[in-house]
Design an enzyme around this catalytic site. Sequence first.
Site, PDB file in Angstrom:
ATOM      1  N   GLU A  70       1.557   8.195  -2.479  1.00 55.79           N
ATOM      2  CA  GLU A  70       2.331   8.034  -3.707  1.00 55.79           C
ATOM      3  C   GLU A  70       1.698   6.951  -4.562  1.00 55.79           C
ATOM      4  O   GLU A  70       1.430   5.849  -4.094  1.00 55.79           O
ATOM      5  CB  GLU A  70       3.780   7.680  -3.346  1.00 55.79           C
ATOM      6  CG  GLU A  70       4.714   7.677  -4.525  1.00 55.79           C
ATOM      7  CD  GLU A  70       4.953   6.288  -5.063  1.00 55.79           C
ATOM      8  OE1 GLU A  70       4.538   6.032  -6.211  1.00 55.79           O
ATOM      9  OE2 GLU A  70       5.531   5.465  -4.350  1.00 55.79           O
ATOM     10  N   LEU A  71       1.443   7.263  -5.839  1.00 52.90           N
ATOM     11  CA  LEU A  71       0.700   6.361  -6.720  1.00 52.90           C
ATOM     12  C   LEU A  71       1.504   5.891  -7.928  1.00 52.90           C
ATOM     13  O   LEU A  71       0.929   5.470  -8.923  1.00 52.90           O
ATOM     14  CB  LEU A  71      -0.586   7.060  -7.192  1.00 52.90           C
ATOM     15  CG  LEU A  71      -1.554   7.457  -6.076  1.00 52.90           C
ATOM     16  CD1 LEU A  71      -2.694   8.287  -6.636  1.00 52.90           C
ATOM     17  CD2 LEU A  71      -2.092   6.223  -5.368  1.00 52.90           C
TER      18      LEU A  71
END
Length: 203
Positions: A2-3
């Site tokens: 997850e960014l």
Amino acid sequence: MELGGNSPFIVFDDAKMDTAVEACILAKFRNSGQTCVTANRIFVQEGIYDEFAKALTERVKTLQVGNGVKEGVFVGPLTHECAVEKALHHIEDAKSHGASVALWGVFAPVVALYRFETEEEVISRVNDCEVGLGSFIVTESMARMWRVAENLEVGMVGVNQGLLSACESPFGGVKESGYGREGGRQGIEEYLTVKSILINIAT
């Protein structure tokens, strides 16, 4: 993986005002606005924009600010001094532009409201973004809820609430918000390897 995201919060004109305000408070101010799914872009339909803005402002005034470990405190400190300076810069910049400048990716308890007129318009504006982690929708229409949720380019949608995730549901986004999921059955599958075995049973 997850960014991060730039989550929109969409309030339609059929929304219950109390539900919309409380959901927005949770989506925007949880952890002082410092989460990957914090609502950074709050879109409010024209018909209730003024009423919502007033109600949200009054509710924000009731939030207790202070040491985050003290009982009753809802808005605690930011992560470091640079975060405070960045938030203050965004606020001053918005004021200098008549508070009409877009505040994108604000990792702080700073609220930016945007008007919209139609469902099609807000979907287009929400999707015009490089990231797509999550989104929030407030509406009393089940048909609209499904229609909008399916058309938003995000990995998670919270409806009539300020939360997007639970341990039993997959967490993750699309576009530049990352790849894969954590949580739920899909999260476990990220740790598994698929093996194919082909057997000739004709001989």
